[in-house]
Write an enzyme that holds these catalytic residues in place. Structure first.
Site, PDB file in Angstrom:
ATOM      1  N   GLU A 272      -9.612 -22.545   2.379  1.00 29.50           N
ATOM      2  CA  GLU A 272      -8.674 -22.867   1.302  1.00 29.50           C
ATOM      3  C   GLU A 272      -8.740 -24.353   0.929  1.00 29.50           C
ATOM      4  OE1 GLU A 272      -6.626 -21.152  -0.654  1.00 29.50           O
ATOM      5  OE2 GLU A 272      -6.935 -19.147   0.155  1.00 29.50           O
TER       6      GLU A 272
ATOM      7  N   GLU B 299     -11.807 -24.758  -1.195  1.00 29.58           N
ATOM      8  CA  GLU B 299     -11.675 -24.157  -2.524  1.00 29.58           C
ATOM      9  C   GLU B 299     -10.747 -24.968  -3.433  1.00 29.58           C
ATOM     10  OE1 GLU B 299     -12.364 -19.524  -1.080  1.00 29.58           O
ATOM     11  OE2 GLU B 299     -10.433 -20.137  -1.902  1.00 29.58           O
ATOM     12  N   GLU B 300      -9.671 -25.487  -2.851  1.00 32.02           N
ATOM     13  CA  GLU B 300      -8.689 -26.192  -3.685  1.00 32.02           C
ATOM     14  C   GLU B 300      -9.058 -27.642  -3.953  1.00 32.02           C
ATOM     15  OE1 GLU B 300      -4.553 -25.836  -2.668  1.00 32.02           O
ATOM     16  OE2 GLU B 300      -4.714 -23.685  -2.268  1.00 32.02           O
TER      17      GLU B 300
END
Lengths: 319, 319
Positions: free
Chosen positions: B202, B205-206
């Site tokens: 995460e 991805e962010e």
């Protein structure tokens, strides 16, 4: 994180990042019907529109570009056939696809579950189901489905009830295991039950001993847990303080139940690796102070929802 | 704890404790048919028996006294009507009830989902559903249902990536929140994904930042989580070490992304209470050593299954 919206944005963004999303910018619920968008009004139903020559399924548009159709509120004939529903849904899916929608959510009461078979012929699959309702989903966006999954973990909680006056801890041996190893009493959390409440309840049910929650000691994650219907398992061990000491254990569930010296539990081979480990942790806490091993819990208010949550972490010095 | 068997024993035992259970003592799968028990043989199907004058549904008996009927393996006609299936199931339930069975589990492929509607008229409800299969259940034992529930929690994981060289931590502001508060990047675990792997994925991805897992810092439990389809939420914050430092954040998901001094994050009001709390925890760890705040992780082998699990708890002195 961890909300449908964020998660959907997160999954959407994995490949769509920097590509303009089809989602409407407003969070207002919109009503989608016959290819037109208009604001949701409080009709209470996503009506199966009639009187326009052809009936059409309608749904609510969410801000991520997905459409939700709730068959409990469409006014569908309760005896609608799989074939008739399949035709309605095929028309709807074609329309939503042409409009650039990224997903269709289909909620159906169990009495209309035949509609799931019709939906499956269009590619819908079950997202989840509980009690008298199932939710199916179909991804319409580019690439593989990026819809958020349903709950992925069961939560099991065990309670280590320590009698500090003699350094003993309450342990049981399960009746239905090939290996009869000492372990802490525990079981699965019920929906909506706090971790500490599960530990106290399971200890009481299995051993007859009443106790109160003190802290979280350890967290274990295991995937494809046997008996979990394909889900993963989080197994949390809590430290509890005994309020009563007399054992009256459940003979259906347990073969033995006893207060065992922590030092003995820490070195015996008649236990599971995780119980042995936590016994050493408890022994360390008993000797050096519980601050060395505990994760204390605080109940705090959620920012917007008016709900409360439980937060566990290492203690902080007073600010 | 935490297995179907134990849990079922646990729930059974709540009121049945010390009352002899109807479960067969052996764990062997038994085949139940036409009122008689006989050992399961490796036919691969729970055949819809024929040629005996009347067809009858058959199922497998588990050691807890429950019967499982898997419609994918019964040889049911794929176009069996709700009425015909309802008659078959009514006969089966009557038979199993007379035999003292405590529950019936009904597994059905989505193509036969119309059978769920028929089952509902006999009191069956959805236990869970995923992909192309639903499982329904009916409690036949005394009192309210004591069957184990399905997965109750979604698991969200956030990563606190700390740059120890300057005391800064990587934070984002979500794009789609009314309150634009700094928080740690994160998102929902996928089925079968380890906690640390979710955090690392995460974060990447962010924010575009690559990192590696170091420890678990905090656990939050919240019930009836918005966007979780009625499930509860466990939100875990991990400490991560940055492997890259350049930010290339997802503009669909995030409004801002930055390396913020921990001391600033700990005192700003432009954040969530839990982020603020963990910032203080990280500051404490940075100043006093990470041993003060960390829950290190170990991967250990499960006793029997050949699987591995991840265990998190406070560090122990070397034995």
């Amino acid at each position: 994180m961890a909300s449908y919206g964020c998660q959907l944005f997160s999954v959407l963004s994995r490949r769509l990042c920097r590509v303009r999303c089809t989602a409407a910018p407003s969070a207002r619920a919109l009503r989608l019907s016959a290819g037109r968008l208009h604001p949701a009004v409080g009709q209470g139903t996503d009506a199966l529109t009639g009187g326009h020559g052809t009936d059409a399924l309608t749904g609510r548009l969410d801000r991520f570009g997905g459409v939700t159709v709730d068959l409990a509120h469409t006014g569908l004939p309760p005896d609608i056939s799989e074939g008739d529903f399949g035709s309605l849904l095929r028309e709807g899916v074609g329309r939503w696809r042409a409009e650039g929608r990224v997903a269709v959510w289909l909620r159906l009461p169990i009495s209309l579950s035949r509609c799931a078979a019709a939906a499956a012929t269009l590619g819908f699959t079950f997202h989840h189901a509980r009690a008298d309702q199932a939710t199916l989903a179909l991804w319409l966006g580019p690439g593989a489905s990026r819809l958020p999954g349903y709950a992925s973990h069961q939560v099991g909680v065990a309670g280590a009830v320590v009698d500090e006056s003699n350094g003993k801890v309450l342990v049981v041996q399960d009746k239905n295991k090939t290996l009869n190893a000492w372990k802490f009493p525990g079981g699965l959390s019920e929906l909506g039950e706090n971790i500490g409440a599960t530990a106290v309840r399971e200890v009481q049910e299995e051993t007859g001993v009443c106790s109160e929650f003190l802290s979280l000691l350890s967290v274990r994650q295991q995937h494809d847990q046997p008996g979990a219907f394909g889900a993963s398992d989080l197994y949390l061990i809590c430290r509890l303080r005994p309020l009563t000491y007399s054992i009256d254990f459940c003979t259906e569930e347990c073969l033995r139940c006893d207060w065992l010296p922590l030092a003995e539990l820490a070195r015996t081979e008649e236990t599971t690796p995780i119980t042995s480990r936590v016994a050493r942790l408890l022994l360390h806490g008993l000797e050096r102070g519980w601050g060395a091993v505990d994760l204390p819990m605080e109940t705090l208010p959620a920012v917007h929802s008016g709900r409360f949550y439980q937060l566990y972490h290492r203690g902080l010095p007073l600010a």
